[in-house]
Design a protein around this motif. Structure first.
Motif, PDB file in Angstrom:
ATOM      1  N   GLY A  26       0.114  -3.480  15.715  1.00 43.83           N
ATOM      2  CA  GLY A  26      -0.473  -4.727  15.245  1.00 43.83           C
ATOM      3  C   GLY A  26      -0.608  -4.861  13.744  1.00 43.83           C
ATOM      4  N   ALA A  27      -0.328  -3.802  12.985  1.00 43.82           N
ATOM      5  CA  ALA A  27      -0.458  -3.858  11.529  1.00 43.82           C
ATOM      6  C   ALA A  27       0.929  -3.930  10.880  1.00 43.82           C
ATOM      7  CB  ALA A  27      -1.206  -2.629  11.016  1.00 43.82           C
ATOM      8  N   ALA A  28       1.017  -4.685   9.797  1.00 47.47           N
ATOM      9  CA  ALA A  28       2.302  -4.884   9.123  1.00 47.47           C
ATOM     10  C   ALA A  28       2.561  -3.773   8.101  1.00 47.47           C
ATOM     11  CB  ALA A  28       2.309  -6.230   8.426  1.00 47.47           C
ATOM     12  N   TYR A  29       3.775  -3.251   8.119  1.00 45.05           N
ATOM     13  CA  TYR A  29       4.189  -2.211   7.178  1.00 45.05           C
ATOM     14  C   TYR A  29       5.559  -2.568   6.614  1.00 45.05           C
ATOM     15  CZ  TYR A  29       0.545   0.749   9.284  1.00 45.05           C
ATOM     16  OH  TYR A  29      -0.645   1.254   9.734  1.00 45.05           O
ATOM     17  N   THR A  30       5.887  -1.922   5.520  1.00 50.30           N
ATOM     18  CA  THR A  30       7.217  -2.025   4.935  1.00 50.30           C
ATOM     19  C   THR A  30       7.835  -0.629   4.900  1.00 50.30           C
ATOM     20  OG1 THR A  30       6.491  -3.853   3.549  1.00 50.30           O
ATOM     21  CG2 THR A  30       8.534  -2.763   2.910  1.00 50.30           C
TER      22      THR A  30
END
Lengths: 143, 92
Positions: B68-72
């Motif tokens: 559910g968390a955005a990462y690059t």
């Protein structure tokens, strides 16, 4: 009494108040690492202090090497730090006596440590040499 | 006797749902703290372990959602026999 060294470091810390982008995150000799939410920030710390006795008078000429580190996060850390470095340099060099404690301040070098982290991180270290004078037997007093 | 491996079992217990583009699969997220730059920087070493067949083509700058968390993506590295990858991430 406080040594002139300590007074100079405190004066630099005070002079840096209002540096672009760092708000109140200006620290003296902070030893704890800075987390992402605490950046950008500045750490002021002494590196060395070297004495010379240049005359027969009971005085010492000191060169205090001070490091002002700018710690930032961003895709291009040195670019992110640029405005902070520009601002801090202007503040340090605005009064070369640092409130009357020194007789000169000279920029020495700038070094860059850019590392991979959870967001690219950079430590840009700006070194200055602060020249000041004390009595031989008392580090708190001017000749 | 040939052994048929089911690599998804490795990810079943501790894996979390990950999505990059049209692909959704499980991966194991580790996030230990680390101290860098001669003690001046405190960071988190986000590392995702996942199947190469699912996320092995990700490259620096790609986006991925983990639990559910955005990462690059920072980098993608094969491990061991290449069936799994470890993907270094930064939190977006």
């Amino acid at each position: 009494m406080t040594t002139k060294r300590e007074s100079i470091l405190a004066a630099i810390r005070t002079a840096l108040t209002g540096t672009t982008g760092v708000s109140t995150r200006i620290y003296r000799s902070r030893v704890e690492p800075l987390a992402r939410g605490e950046l950008p920030a500045i750490v002021v710390e002494p590196v060395s202090d070297n004495a010379e006795q240049n005359t027969s008078l009971p005085t010492l000429d000191w060169t205090l090497n001070v490091r002002i580190s700018v710690i930032v996060r961003g895709d291009v850390p040195d670019q992110v730090a640029d405005s902070v470095v520009e601002s801090l340099h202007a503040k340090v060099m605005a009064d070369l006596t640092l409130g009357g404690y020194a007789f000169d301040v000279q920029p020495v070098s700038v070094s860059f440590d850019i590392v991979e982290a959870d967001q690219p991180s950079g430590v840009i270290s700006c070194d200055y040499a602060v020249r000041y004078r004390t009595r031989v037997a008392d580090l708190s007093l001017s000749p | 006797m040939a052994i048929t491996e089911d690599l998804d079992i490795f990810l079943a217990d501790f894996g979390v749902s990950c999505t990059a583009g049209a692909i959704t699969a499980n991966g194991i997220l580790d996030m230990p703290s680390q101290i860098l730059s001669d003690g001046m920087v405190l960071s988190t070493d986000y590392t995702l372990t996942a199947r190469t067949s699912k996320f092995g083509s990700l490259i620096r700058g790609n986006s991925i959602t983990v639990d559910g968390a955005a990462y690059t993506v920072r980098e993608t590295m094969l491990i061991d026999d290449g069936k799994f990858v470890q993907i270094a991430l930064q939190k977006t």
